[in-house]
Design a protein around this motif. Structure first.
Motif, PDB file in Angstrom:
ATOM      1  N   GLY A 144      35.989  36.070  33.771  1.00  0.00           N
ATOM      2  CA  GLY A 144      35.369  35.657  35.017  1.00  0.00           C
ATOM      3  C   GLY A 144      36.383  35.457  36.120  1.00  0.00           C
ATOM      4  N   MET A 145      37.535  34.848  35.776  1.00  0.00           N
ATOM      5  CA  MET A 145      38.581  34.665  36.771  1.00  0.00           C
ATOM      6  C   MET A 145      39.211  36.001  37.152  1.00  0.00           C
ATOM      7  SD  MET A 145      40.162  32.682  38.831  1.00  0.00           S
ATOM      8  CE  MET A 145      39.914  30.960  38.324  1.00  0.00           C
ATOM      9  N   ALA A 146      39.340  36.916  36.198  1.00  0.00           N
ATOM     10  CA  ALA A 146      39.875  38.240  36.517  1.00  0.00           C
ATOM     11  C   ALA A 146      38.993  38.942  37.537  1.00  0.00           C
ATOM     12  CB  ALA A 146      40.008  39.076  35.244  1.00  0.00           C
ATOM     13  N   ALA A 147      37.667  38.854  37.360  1.00  0.00           N
ATOM     14  CA  ALA A 147      36.758  39.462  38.327  1.00  0.00           C
ATOM     15  C   ALA A 147      36.924  38.834  39.705  1.00  0.00           C
ATOM     16  CB  ALA A 147      35.310  39.317  37.844  1.00  0.00           C
ATOM     17  N   ASP A 148      37.054  37.500  39.750  1.00  0.00           N
ATOM     18  CA  ASP A 148      37.279  36.823  41.028  1.00  0.00           C
ATOM     19  C   ASP A 148      38.570  37.293  41.679  1.00  0.00           C
ATOM     20  OD1 ASP A 148      34.951  35.332  40.707  1.00  0.00           O
ATOM     21  OD2 ASP A 148      35.989  33.555  39.954  1.00  0.00           O
ATOM     22  N   LEU A 149      39.626  37.430  40.891  1.00  0.00           N
ATOM     23  CA  LEU A 149      40.918  37.843  41.430  1.00  0.00           C
ATOM     24  C   LEU A 149      40.862  39.255  41.997  1.00  0.00           C
ATOM     25  CD1 LEU A 149      43.159  36.328  38.637  1.00  0.00           C
ATOM     26  CD2 LEU A 149      43.298  35.716  41.071  1.00  0.00           C
ATOM     27  N   LEU A 150      40.130  40.137  41.344  1.00  0.00           N
ATOM     28  CA  LEU A 150      39.982  41.492  41.856  1.00  0.00           C
ATOM     29  C   LEU A 150      39.294  41.485  43.211  1.00  0.00           C
ATOM     30  CD1 LEU A 150      38.911  43.249  38.543  1.00  0.00           C
ATOM     31  CD2 LEU A 150      41.034  43.669  39.804  1.00  0.00           C
ATOM     32  N   ALA A 151      38.293  40.593  43.371  1.00  0.00           N
ATOM     33  CA  ALA A 151      37.601  40.483  44.651  1.00  0.00           C
ATOM     34  C   ALA A 151      38.468  39.789  45.697  1.00  0.00           C
ATOM     35  CB  ALA A 151      36.294  39.717  44.462  1.00  0.00           C
ATOM     36  N   ASP A 152      39.211  38.753  45.286  1.00  0.00           N
ATOM     37  CA  ASP A 152      40.051  37.988  46.205  1.00  0.00           C
ATOM     38  C   ASP A 152      41.251  38.774  46.698  1.00  0.00           C
ATOM     39  OD1 ASP A 152      38.376  35.824  45.684  1.00  0.00           O
ATOM     40  OD2 ASP A 152      39.742  34.916  44.226  1.00  0.00           O
TER      41      ASP A 152
END
Length: 488
Positions: free
Chosen positions: A161-169
């Motif tokens: 979930g954090m990896a997905a956020d980081l890709l968006a951020d």
């Protein structure tokens, strides 16, 4: 690989632990060996660290500059060493040549040691844990000389979930990502909403999912990271609908629709659906693993494409790390893998080197009109034949090279496996330390309680821990005091 055809403690505890993606709660029980060529080490001093994370890293011995960098985030109740020992990234770091950073959270941040993917104060650009990970990337780029154009992030469960956020951020930082049994980017913005993301269809359109990514870094219009999605069909911790939602999110960001360009049947009961970009290379991949529960797909063994070690939430099906690495091009192939275009040249080797040049040769590729030569991620030249000499290099330095064939339309094929060329000659270096340590390191010697630089014999003062100098090694074994500035 067979056919190719067309087109989830108590709910109260979960909430108290910030929705915590039960996501791998529980202690790991298996112990796995790690690669022997180097060791997992903790790195400190990487920045302001607003997310209160720890940084661990693994870099193969002798890693050349200009190589890729992978960030790998563990699941709940796990640690950096757990993930390092089970996921298989060290194996491919040794084989293909790249460094791995393992961020680690703790129970001080979250009761179940989950990354806080659901908390905007932690999961958005420039804030909390997301910023801590970005600072780790910056530190690793400086430490290992990694290629800033080939930085990737992956994670399991809450780490996914954090990896997905980081890709968006940070699409300006990460060229690709992988979300293993994880949650779409910015799905939840509170602890109470987290479990809803885990268990339920959110009822959003692909456009609405894509807007969550686009809204994470307003104004960014691309390029977007390539994203691999891994999901078990029997996952009751993160329901399989999350895989579909991730697919919808990232295909919409790429603007390529939700109909698969191709499907493949892989080992471990895995179905791969590919979604190609405009150039015909997969931009998004969805791996659906029949019967797999919540965890990371591994496949222990010594065969090609096998990796990892089984344990709690490390499930014996298929080596997700291997497939993800190929998708990102960590093996030297073109990002997105794919089967279109010219093949990668074989036989790339170093035929010679001087203080300032490196000469290469490779085998011809049928249909190639020319060849593109890359030093790290930078294209440094082209050749109509199968040889090239790179110039203007620094003496005594290592450079990584790849080559791609180019057809008559100017389209590049897959890049070759990388080789490292080291120029001859001596490269001056600088060393700042106290006199005691300078002597211990062989850069100086002591006599009568005083330290003297080796070679130049310049006096450095008392041989103790309280006097510090910078020494420049101007030729092998010859050191001069360079306190006013070291040219090297």
């Amino acid at each position: 690989m067979a056919s190719r055809t067309g087109p989830r403690r108590l709910h109260r505890l979960i909430s108290a632990a910030v929705g915590a993606l039960a996501l791998a709660a529980g202690l790991l029980t298996a112990t796995a060996p790690t690669a022997s060529a180097a060791a997992l080490t903790q790195v400190t001093g990487f920045g302001s660290n607003p997310g209160n994370l720890a940084m661990y890293a693994y870099a193969p011995t002798g890693l050349a500059s200009g190589r890729p960098l992978v960030v790998a985030l563990h699941g709940c109740s796990q640690s950096a060493s757990d993930y390092h020992g089970h996921a298989g990234w060290a194996q491919y770091a040794d084989q293909w040549g790249f460094a791995v950073v393992y961020p680690q959270t703790s129970s001080a941040n979250n009761a179940l040691s989950c990354f806080r993917w659901f908390n905007p104060a932690q999961s958005t650009r420039g804030n909390g844990e997301a910023l801590s990970v970005k600072q780790m990337v910056d530190k690793a780029l400086a430490l290992y000389g990694s290629d800033p154009g080939r930085v990737y992030v992956t994670g399991l469960s809450a780490g996914g979930g954090m990896a997905a956020d980081l890709l968006a951020d940070y699409p300006d930082v990460f060229a690709g990502g992988a979300v293993d049994s994880g949650i779409p980017a910015q799905c939840a913005t509170s602890s109470t909403a987290a479990s809803g993301c885990q268990y339920n269809d959110q009822g959003l359109t692909p456009r609405q999912w894509g807007d969550k990514v686009r809204g994470s870094y307003p104004g960014w219009s691309g390029p977007w990271p390539r994203v691999a999605i891994w999901q078990g069909t029997a996952d009751t911790t993160v329901k399989p609908v999350n895989g579909t939602e991730l697919r919808d999110q990232w295909t919409d960001v790429w603007g390529i629709g939700q109909t698969a360009s191709a499907t493949l049947s892989l080992n471990g009961g895995t179905t791969l659906s590919e979604y190609d970009d405009a150039a015909g290379r997969p931009a998004v991949e969805l791996y659906s693993i029949a019967g797999m529960a919540h965890g990371l797909a591994v496949d222990p063994g010594s065969g090609t494409g096998q990796c990892g070690a089984t344990g709690t939430y490390y499930l014996d099906t298929i080596c997700s790390t291997y497939r993800t690495g190929l998708f990102w091009g960590l093996d030297g192939s073109a990002p997105g893998g794919g089967t279109t275009g010219l093949p990668a040249p074989s036989g790339l080797g170093v035929t010679g080197a001087t203080d300032t040049t490196a000469s290469l040769s490779w085998s011809a590729v049928a249909g190639a009109a020319s060849y593109a030569v890359y030093r790290g991620s930078a294209r440094v030249g082209s050749a109509t034949g199968t040889a090239y000499t790179d110039t203007g290099l620094a003496a005594g330095s290592a450079y990584a090279y790849t080559v791609a064939a180019v057809d008559s339309t100017g389209a590049e094929g897959a890049r070759s496996a990388a080789v490292t060329a080291t120029t001859t000659g001596f490269r001056p270096t600088c060393h700042t330390d106290n006199n005691y340590n300078q002597v211990a390191a062989g850069r100086a010697h002591q006599s009568g309680g005083y330290a003297y630089a080796n070679g130049s014999n310049q006096s450095m003062g008392l041989w103790n821990l309280y006097t510090t100098h910078t020494l420049e090694e101007t030729s092998a074994g010859y050191f001069v005091i360079a306190d006013s500035g070291c040219p090297a």
